[in-house]
Design a protein around this motif. Sequence first.
Motif, PDB file in Angstrom:
ATOM      1  N   ASP A 243      35.436 -17.403 -26.269  1.00 11.30           N
ATOM      2  CA  ASP A 243      34.511 -18.533 -26.127  1.00 11.30           C
ATOM      3  C   ASP A 243      35.372 -19.724 -25.502  1.00 11.30           C
ATOM      4  O   ASP A 243      34.729 -20.657 -24.481  1.00 11.30           O
ATOM      5  N   PHE A 244      36.615 -19.874 -26.079  1.00 13.83           N
ATOM      6  CA  PHE A 244      37.520 -20.919 -25.396  1.00 13.83           C
ATOM      7  C   PHE A 244      37.813 -20.654 -23.803  1.00 13.83           C
ATOM      8  O   PHE A 244      37.510 -21.580 -22.907  1.00 13.83           O
ATOM      9  N   LEU A 245      38.222 -19.596 -23.465  1.00 10.98           N
ATOM     10  CA  LEU A 245      38.264 -19.183 -22.258  1.00 10.98           C
ATOM     11  C   LEU A 245      37.130 -19.573 -21.088  1.00 10.98           C
ATOM     12  O   LEU A 245      37.035 -19.947 -20.099  1.00 10.98           O
ATOM     13  N   SER A 246      35.854 -19.048 -21.718  1.00 11.50           N
ATOM     14  CA  SER A 246      34.442 -19.078 -20.917  1.00 11.50           C
ATOM     15  C   SER A 246      34.066 -20.686 -20.907  1.00 11.50           C
ATOM     16  O   SER A 246      34.139 -21.361 -19.768  1.00 11.50           O
ATOM     17  N   LEU A 248      36.294 -23.182 -20.951  1.00  6.39           N
ATOM     18  CA  LEU A 248      37.532 -23.769 -19.835  1.00  6.39           C
ATOM     19  C   LEU A 248      37.130 -23.392 -18.427  1.00  6.39           C
ATOM     20  O   LEU A 248      37.051 -24.140 -17.568  1.00  6.39           O
ATOM     21  N   ASN A 249      36.438 -22.442 -18.100  1.00  6.78           N
ATOM     22  CA  ASN A 249      35.970 -21.754 -16.800  1.00  6.78           C
ATOM     23  C   ASN A 249      34.935 -22.749 -16.498  1.00  6.78           C
ATOM     24  O   ASN A 249      34.910 -22.991 -15.217  1.00  6.78           O
ATOM     25  N   GLU A 250      34.078 -22.880 -17.412  1.00  7.59           N
ATOM     26  CA  GLU A 250      32.949 -23.501 -17.108  1.00  7.59           C
ATOM     27  C   GLU A 250      33.031 -24.993 -16.919  1.00  7.59           C
ATOM     28  O   GLU A 250      32.639 -25.592 -15.897  1.00  7.59           O
ATOM     29  N   VAL A 292      43.495 -22.486 -14.581  1.00  6.28           N
ATOM     30  CA  VAL A 292      42.295 -22.086 -14.309  1.00  6.28           C
ATOM     31  C   VAL A 292      42.060 -22.491 -13.074  1.00  6.28           C
ATOM     32  O   VAL A 292      41.243 -21.951 -12.119  1.00  6.28           O
ATOM     33  N   HIS A 293      41.901 -23.838 -12.600  1.00  6.33           N
ATOM     34  CA  HIS A 293      41.929 -24.357 -11.222  1.00  6.33           C
ATOM     35  C   HIS A 293      42.787 -23.779 -10.186  1.00  6.33           C
ATOM     36  O   HIS A 293      42.041 -23.528  -9.160  1.00  6.33           O
TER      37      HIS A 293
END
Length: 299
Positions: A243-246, A248-250, A292-293
Amino acid sequence: MPSRRTFLRQCGLALAASSVLSSVPSWLSSADGFESLRGGIGTFTQRGGTIGWLATDDGLAVVDTQSPNSAPDCWNGLSDRSQGPLSLVINTHHHGDHVGGNGVFAQYTDRFVAHANVPDLMRASADEGAANDQTYPTETFEETWSESLGDETISLHYRGPAHTGGDAIVVFENANIVHVGDLVFNRAYPFIDVDGGADSRGWIESLETIHDTLDDDTILIHGHGNPEFGVTGGREDLLVMRDFLSALNEYVTQQRQAGASLDEMKQTETLKGFEAFDFDWALSLADCIEAVHQEQTAG
């Protein structure tokens, strides 16, 4: 975003410092760094990624090796837990805080197992002129690997690029214990090693896949953890990491669509719902945003 070397140095210092805090975290509560779980399996925490171990009458198996400074302490404690030989060492991935102690354990075994991408990733990330000084895996696998030791069966699985391009998931099948390496930084900002083959979206998929193969009795061993939450847990920790990685991407996607610069994105201090990740730790949310950027804008 910090380099691999900077992260590993910061991480090692942070973990070393934690052992002298006045309030020692529960996962460092054993004076010698050892904690037993079940089925002859346990953890060792001192400096670097969490070491997992299996002690049987037939021999020992070790998962990850931390650093040259802490590996001797781990070995000394393990040799008291079994009179059998060191049968093998498994490296979950190539980072120095997980393979740095390989040379210490090489005095007792010539078997080092890792994913097929790990040797090249170790060479690529070595300090200049130091590639030949490392102890590399002697056995590699592409998708799965399995071997029995005593009454336990150890299996390794690769789910594709995630934290790095060579993350092995280590399953102690009979004990129902899984060492996920750095696929879980338990309630801590993770290192997304883009230069080492990381793929945060693939990481999300891997966490979901692993979660679905486990049950509520499974014990997970994490590569790193917020002292409040520790380095062991259950499969629900996989979904927190997902959920954190999701999120973060969002966040990065939305900010890019709004025309924000990377520097502007990095000004945010926390992501809603993940405030626990923000503690005194080697990595920051800004580091994750930058990684992620970099992924989203590559090519």
